[in-house]
Design a protein around this motif. Structure first.
Motif, PDB file in Angstrom:
ATOM      1  N   MET A  22      34.079 -51.302 -33.077  1.00  0.00           N
ATOM      2  CA  MET A  22      32.974 -51.432 -32.124  1.00  0.00           C
ATOM      3  C   MET A  22      33.453 -51.480 -30.671  1.00  0.00           C
ATOM      4  O   MET A  22      32.682 -51.169 -29.768  1.00  0.00           O
ATOM      5  N   GLY A  23      34.672 -51.871 -30.467  1.00  0.00           N
ATOM      6  CA  GLY A  23      35.194 -51.935 -29.107  1.00  0.00           C
ATOM      7  C   GLY A  23      34.512 -53.013 -28.294  1.00  0.00           C
ATOM      8  O   GLY A  23      34.066 -54.030 -28.821  1.00  0.00           O
ATOM      9  N   ARG A  24      34.387 -52.769 -27.002  1.00  0.00           N
ATOM     10  CA  ARG A  24      33.858 -53.768 -26.082  1.00  0.00           C
ATOM     11  C   ARG A  24      32.360 -53.617 -25.833  1.00  0.00           C
ATOM     12  O   ARG A  24      31.763 -54.417 -25.131  1.00  0.00           O
ATOM     13  N   SER A  25      31.756 -52.600 -26.389  1.00  0.00           N
ATOM     14  CA  SER A  25      30.322 -52.390 -26.199  1.00  0.00           C
ATOM     15  C   SER A  25      29.538 -53.465 -26.934  1.00  0.00           C
ATOM     16  O   SER A  25      29.990 -53.996 -27.948  1.00  0.00           O
ATOM     17  N   ASN A  26      28.372 -53.798 -26.409  1.00  0.00           N
ATOM     18  CA  ASN A  26      27.518 -54.763 -27.107  1.00  0.00           C
ATOM     19  C   ASN A  26      26.159 -54.173 -27.471  1.00  0.00           C
ATOM     20  O   ASN A  26      25.419 -54.773 -28.226  1.00  0.00           O
ATOM     21  N   VAL A  27      25.836 -52.997 -26.954  1.00  0.00           N
ATOM     22  CA  VAL A  27      24.556 -52.353 -27.256  1.00  0.00           C
ATOM     23  C   VAL A  27      24.842 -51.060 -28.018  1.00  0.00           C
ATOM     24  O   VAL A  27      25.576 -50.192 -27.534  1.00  0.00           O
ATOM     25  N   PHE A  28      24.238 -50.953 -29.209  1.00  0.00           N
ATOM     26  CA  PHE A  28      24.454 -49.803 -30.077  1.00  0.00           C
ATOM     27  C   PHE A  28      23.105 -49.176 -30.389  1.00  0.00           C
ATOM     28  O   PHE A  28      22.243 -49.821 -30.983  1.00  0.00           O
ATOM     29  N   ASN A 101      25.278 -59.912 -23.056  1.00  0.00           N
ATOM     30  CA  ASN A 101      26.512 -59.784 -23.834  1.00  0.00           C
ATOM     31  C   ASN A 101      26.359 -60.070 -25.316  1.00  0.00           C
ATOM     32  O   ASN A 101      27.347 -60.099 -26.037  1.00  0.00           O
ATOM     33  N   SER A 102      25.139 -60.311 -25.797  1.00  0.00           N
ATOM     34  CA  SER A 102      24.923 -60.423 -27.241  1.00  0.00           C
ATOM     35  C   SER A 102      24.953 -59.024 -27.840  1.00  0.00           C
ATOM     36  O   SER A 102      24.675 -58.035 -27.169  1.00  0.00           O
ATOM     37  N   ILE A 103      25.264 -58.956 -29.121  1.00  0.00           N
ATOM     38  CA  ILE A 103      25.254 -57.670 -29.819  1.00  0.00           C
ATOM     39  C   ILE A 103      23.802 -57.248 -30.026  1.00  0.00           C
ATOM     40  O   ILE A 103      22.969 -58.037 -30.478  1.00  0.00           O
ATOM     41  N   CYS A 104      23.506 -55.994 -29.706  1.00  0.00           N
ATOM     42  CA  CYS A 104      22.170 -55.431 -29.893  1.00  0.00           C
ATOM     43  C   CYS A 104      22.287 -54.140 -30.698  1.00  0.00           C
ATOM     44  O   CYS A 104      23.010 -53.217 -30.302  1.00  0.00           O
ATOM     45  N   PHE A 105      21.597 -54.100 -31.824  1.00  0.00           N
ATOM     46  CA  PHE A 105      21.499 -52.889 -32.628  1.00  0.00           C
ATOM     47  C   PHE A 105      20.077 -52.371 -32.477  1.00  0.00           C
ATOM     48  O   PHE A 105      19.120 -53.099 -32.741  1.00  0.00           O
TER      49      PHE A 105
END
Length: 137
Positions: A22-28, A101-105
């Motif tokens: 996933m790397g450093r990204s937080n929005v997918f 900075n939370s993960i967003c799918f």
């Protein structure tokens, strides 16, 4: 990167590969046709990240919030399929989700592409003729 999911039995392995890359990204932003497996794959990814809650499609709620039991991180799962007007996304305060900075799918990001952060990772899921899936990001 490309991950092939031969069948539902190896989706956990594919989810682990995804999480590991996933790397450093937080929005997918997940792109794919109806029935391609976006929700199923996101569910497997969340489980791999330590979510123990029941993970369901947020089609009617628009967003579901989960917590990783292993890291304590908050994970948001969006489904913008039912959005009729962009104002609905403004009203829900999308900035607080995408930029904290939370993960967003995100499923069905086509409807809100102009609002996605520049560093959002585009993920495509395509069903192959043999029923397998290919995840590219």
């Amino acid at each position: 990167m490309e991950i092939r999911i031969e069948n539902i039995e190896n989706i956990k392995h594919a989810a682990k590969q995804f999480v590991d890359n996933m790397g450093r990204s937080n929005v997918f932003a997940f792109y794919g046709k109806m029935g391609a497996g976006k929700t199923t794959f996101i569910k497997a990814v969340c489980e791999c990240m330590g979510v123990e809650d029941v993970i369901t499609s947020p089609t009617f709620a628009i967003v579901n919030e989960y917590t990783s039991e292993t890291t304590g991180d908050t994970i948001y799962h969006f489904d913008f399929y039912r959005i009729k007007k962009i104002e609905e996304v403004y009203d829900m305060g999308y900035e607080e989700y995408f930029y904290n900075n939370s993960i967003c799918f995100i499923e069905w990001p086509e409807l809100i592409e102009d609002l996605l952060p520049e560093n959002a990772t585009k993920v495509t899921i395509e069903e192959q003729e043999d029923g397998s899936r290919v995840v590219k990001f």
